[in-house]
Design an enzyme around this catalytic site. Structure first.
Site, PDB file in Angstrom:
ATOM      1  N   ARG A 288       2.825  80.258  20.395  1.00  0.00           N
ATOM      2  CA  ARG A 288       1.348  80.315  19.507  1.00  0.00           C
ATOM      3  C   ARG A 288       1.872  78.200  19.371  1.00  0.00           C
ATOM      4  O   ARG A 288       1.237  77.766  19.763  1.00  0.00           O
ATOM      5  CB  ARG A 288       1.922  80.088  17.605  1.00  0.00           C
ATOM      6  CG  ARG A 288       0.796  79.237  17.078  1.00  0.00           C
ATOM      7  CD  ARG A 288       0.914  79.582  15.621  1.00  0.00           C
ATOM      8  NE  ARG A 288       1.950  80.744  15.362  1.00  0.00           N
ATOM      9  CZ  ARG A 288       2.315  80.035  14.502  1.00  0.00           C
ATOM     10  NH1 ARG A 288       2.798  78.989  14.653  1.00  0.00           N
ATOM     11  NH2 ARG A 288       3.714  81.152  13.822  1.00  0.00           N
TER      12      ARG A 288
ATOM     13  N   TYR B 109     -24.309  70.646  16.746  1.00  0.00           N
ATOM     14  CA  TYR B 109     -24.327  71.428  16.996  1.00  0.00           C
ATOM     15  C   TYR B 109     -24.426  72.590  15.333  1.00  0.00           C
ATOM     16  O   TYR B 109     -23.796  71.936  14.523  1.00  0.00           O
ATOM     17  CB  TYR B 109     -23.322  72.467  17.919  1.00  0.00           C
ATOM     18  CG  TYR B 109     -23.323  74.010  17.829  1.00  0.00           C
ATOM     19  CD1 TYR B 109     -24.191  74.642  17.992  1.00  0.00           C
ATOM     20  CD2 TYR B 109     -22.099  74.698  17.001  1.00  0.00           C
ATOM     21  CE1 TYR B 109     -24.097  76.048  18.295  1.00  0.00           C
ATOM     22  CE2 TYR B 109     -21.572  76.002  16.768  1.00  0.00           C
ATOM     23  CZ  TYR B 109     -22.580  76.254  17.121  1.00  0.00           C
ATOM     24  OH  TYR B 109     -22.666  78.300  17.525  1.00  0.00           O
TER      25      TYR B 109
ATOM     26  N   ASP C  72     -18.898  65.198  21.404  1.00  0.00           N
ATOM     27  CA  ASP C  72     -18.765  66.431  21.582  1.00  0.00           C
ATOM     28  C   ASP C  72     -19.868  66.505  22.693  1.00  0.00           C
ATOM     29  O   ASP C  72     -20.775  65.918  23.086  1.00  0.00           O
ATOM     30  CB  ASP C  72     -19.287  67.488  20.547  1.00  0.00           C
ATOM     31  CG  ASP C  72     -19.903  68.768  20.915  1.00  0.00           C
ATOM     32  OD1 ASP C  72     -19.050  68.730  22.474  1.00  0.00           O
ATOM     33  OD2 ASP C  72     -19.532  69.842  20.001  1.00  0.00           O
TER      34      ASP C  72
ATOM     35  N   LYS D 122     -18.726  77.029  26.981  1.00  0.00           N
ATOM     36  CA  LYS D 122     -20.051  75.911  28.196  1.00  0.00           C
ATOM     37  C   LYS D 122     -20.575  76.254  29.772  1.00  0.00           C
ATOM     38  O   LYS D 122     -19.255  76.665  30.238  1.00  0.00           O
ATOM     39  CB  LYS D 122     -20.584  76.059  27.523  1.00  0.00           C
ATOM     40  CG  LYS D 122     -20.809  75.723  25.790  1.00  0.00           C
ATOM     41  CD  LYS D 122     -21.646  76.913  25.327  1.00  0.00           C
ATOM     42  CE  LYS D 122     -22.316  76.804  23.641  1.00  0.00           C
ATOM     43  NZ  LYS D 122     -22.022  77.654  23.028  1.00  0.00           N
TER      44      LYS D 122
HETATM   45  C1  LIG Z   1     -22.680  71.192  21.368  1.00  0.00           C
HETATM   46  C2  LIG Z   1     -21.692  72.017  21.711  1.00  0.00           C
HETATM   47  N1  LIG Z   1     -20.489  71.875  20.798  1.00  0.00           N
HETATM   48  C3  LIG Z   1     -19.663  72.935  19.902  1.00  0.00           C
HETATM   49  C4  LIG Z   1     -20.697  74.291  19.345  1.00  0.00           C
HETATM   50  C5  LIG Z   1     -19.093  75.671  19.118  1.00  0.00           C
HETATM   51  O1  LIG Z   1     -18.553  76.143  20.076  1.00  0.00           O
HETATM   52  P1  LIG Z   1     -17.841  77.470  20.343  1.00  0.00           P
HETATM   53  O2  LIG Z   1     -19.304  78.761  20.530  1.00  0.00           O
HETATM   54  O3  LIG Z   1     -16.836  78.044  21.404  1.00  0.00           O
HETATM   55  O4  LIG Z   1     -17.483  77.937  19.309  1.00  0.00           O
HETATM   56  C6  LIG Z   1     -21.019  75.367  20.607  1.00  0.00           C
HETATM   57  C7  LIG Z   1     -21.661  76.290  21.035  1.00  0.00           C
HETATM   58  O5  LIG Z   1     -22.865  76.683  20.973  1.00  0.00           O
HETATM   59  C8  LIG Z   1     -21.953  73.646  21.482  1.00  0.00           C
HETATM   60  O6  LIG Z   1     -23.610  73.360  21.884  1.00  0.00           O
END
Ligand SMILES: Cc1ncc(COP(=O)(O)O)c(C=O)c1O
Length: 386
Positions: free
Chosen positions: A53, A105, A177, A202
């Site tokens: 972990r 998001y 982000d 992504k």
């Molecule tokens: C810009 C962005 N940040 C964070 C996330 C969250 O990621 P995860 O789906 O891997 O938890 C997403 C998911 O679509 C996203 O598009």
């Protein structure tokens, strides 16, 4: 010097940083260390690995690699983008406050308003394309400014360097982000941000076969905190997923180039099409954030949004595409389409959607790396039906 990849180009780092040949066999790829624990040499002496972990060599390789690509001091990989964001938010204490770009998001919004709000961590949501709105939202207890740029699906662009300066002037930190751009096109830490967040699900992984997230810190102390949170909360990325993301990263540069070249062709096609009322892609000179994006990033990305005027026309387009698929998510080699109003943003109340400009005629495309001619033909034939 061998092993010091700092002076090398992006793709050289993507292929080599954190990934020396395996010391036991010379394996050119980092093995998947499927183990839960590590044998100690003797009491009080081990090889730096105690419990999986806390440390795993496959995960460490990925973390070192992403840190090298973003220009940070350390990387920490989590079980999903959301768990990386949740780990980031442990920087904020009860009674403190975070200022967010208004259309980050949806999962980030849900986590803040429905989970962290219960722990007395407060948030404000502002149009961060105008930093005056961020400044106005700052409070004495603001701990973090959090921006996503470009945002989904409206492709709003925030001035990262300006946001960093503003956050720092108020004794706060800036988290970005960077999922949509990837470090290939945009490196927020170089612009003054303190932490970068990715959903590796992504573009970093890029093959739509893994869920993961990563935090990259600029300061050693922040990195140490994220390591402590990995150990304490335990939402770590598995060795297998770490391997997949590492493999994906090796082709990030070539993928992003191809994603973007085709996105440009499709954006220009849509822009000239009589059935399309609006195209949002930061690479178009008509995009309100175009100049800023040119200054702070080296590319415009593969996400584009356009309006065909009504729900019925959007449905006709989405039902008609053949090469592209209708699915949530983005950033994979395959082209995905989505309808933000009824899919990713369905939980946003209609009046709020209207405020954000998310109309029923809006369609989003995550442009993949299939042959451009096939994608152009697909968009054209689907638009004929719209
Ligand atoms: C810009 C962005 N940040 C964070 C996330 C969250 O990621 P995860 O789906 O891997 O938890 C997403 C998911 O679509 C996203 O598009």
């Amino acid at each position: 010097m061998k092993g010091d990849w700092k002076t090398r180009g992006f793709s050289t780092r993507a292929i080599h940083a954190g990934q020396p040949p395996d010391p036991t066999t010379g394996s050119v790829t980092v093995p998947i260390y499927a183990t839960s624990t590590y044998v100690h040499d003797e009491l009080g002496k081990h090889k730096g690995y105690e419990y999986a972990r806390v440390q795993n060599p496959t995960r460490s390789a990925l973390e070192t690699n992403v840190a090298a690509l973003e220009g940070g001091v350390s990387g920490h990989a989590f079980a999903s983008g959301m768990s990386a964001i949740a780990a980031l938010m442990t920087m904020v204490r009860a009674g403190e406050h975070v200022v967010f770009s208004r259309n980050v998001y949806g999962g980030t919004y849900r986590f803040m308003t429905q989970v962290l709000d219960r722990y007395d961590v407060r948030s404000s949501w502002v149009d961060s394309t105008d930093l005056a709105n961020v400044r106005a939202a700052m409070r004495s207890e603001t701990r973090l400014v959090y921006v996503e740029t470009p945002t989904n699906p409206m492709m709003e662009i925030t001035d990262i360097a300006g946001a960093a300066e503003l956050a720092h002037a108020h004794g706060a930190q800036l988290a970005v982000d960077n999922t949509f751009m990837s470090p290939y096109f945009q490196r927020p830490l170089e612009l003054g941000a303190d932490v970068v967040v990715h959903s590796t699900t992504k573009f970093l992984n890029g093959h739509s076969d893994s869920i993961g997230g990563v935090l990259v810190a600029r300061d050693v102390a922040d990195g140490e905190w994220f390591a402590f949170v990995q150990k304490s909360e335990g939402a770590i990325l598995s060795p297998f997923d770490s391997f997949l993301v590492l493999r994906g990263l090796k082709t990030l540069g070539v993928r992003m180039e191809r994603h973007e070249a085709t996105a440009r062709t499709i954006a220009e096609l849509l822009d000239a099409h009589p059935k399309v009322t609006r195209v949002l892609w930061p690479g178009l000179p008509s995009h309100p954030g175009h100049e800023l994006q040119r200054r702070q990033a080296s590319g415009f990305g593969a996400l584009l949004t356009f309006d065909v005027g009504s729900y019925a026309a959007a449905k006709r387009f989405l039902d008609r595409v053949e090469v592209m698929s209708l699915a949530e998510s983005l950033g994979g080699v395959e082209t995905l389409t989505s309808h933000p109003a009824s899919m990713t943003h369905a939980s946003v109340p209609a009046d709020k959607r209207a405020e954000l400009g998310i109309t029923d005629g809006l369609v989003r495309i995550s442009v993949g790396i299939e042959d451009e001619a096939d994608l152009v033909a697909d968009v054209t034939q689907a638009l004929d039906a719209a």
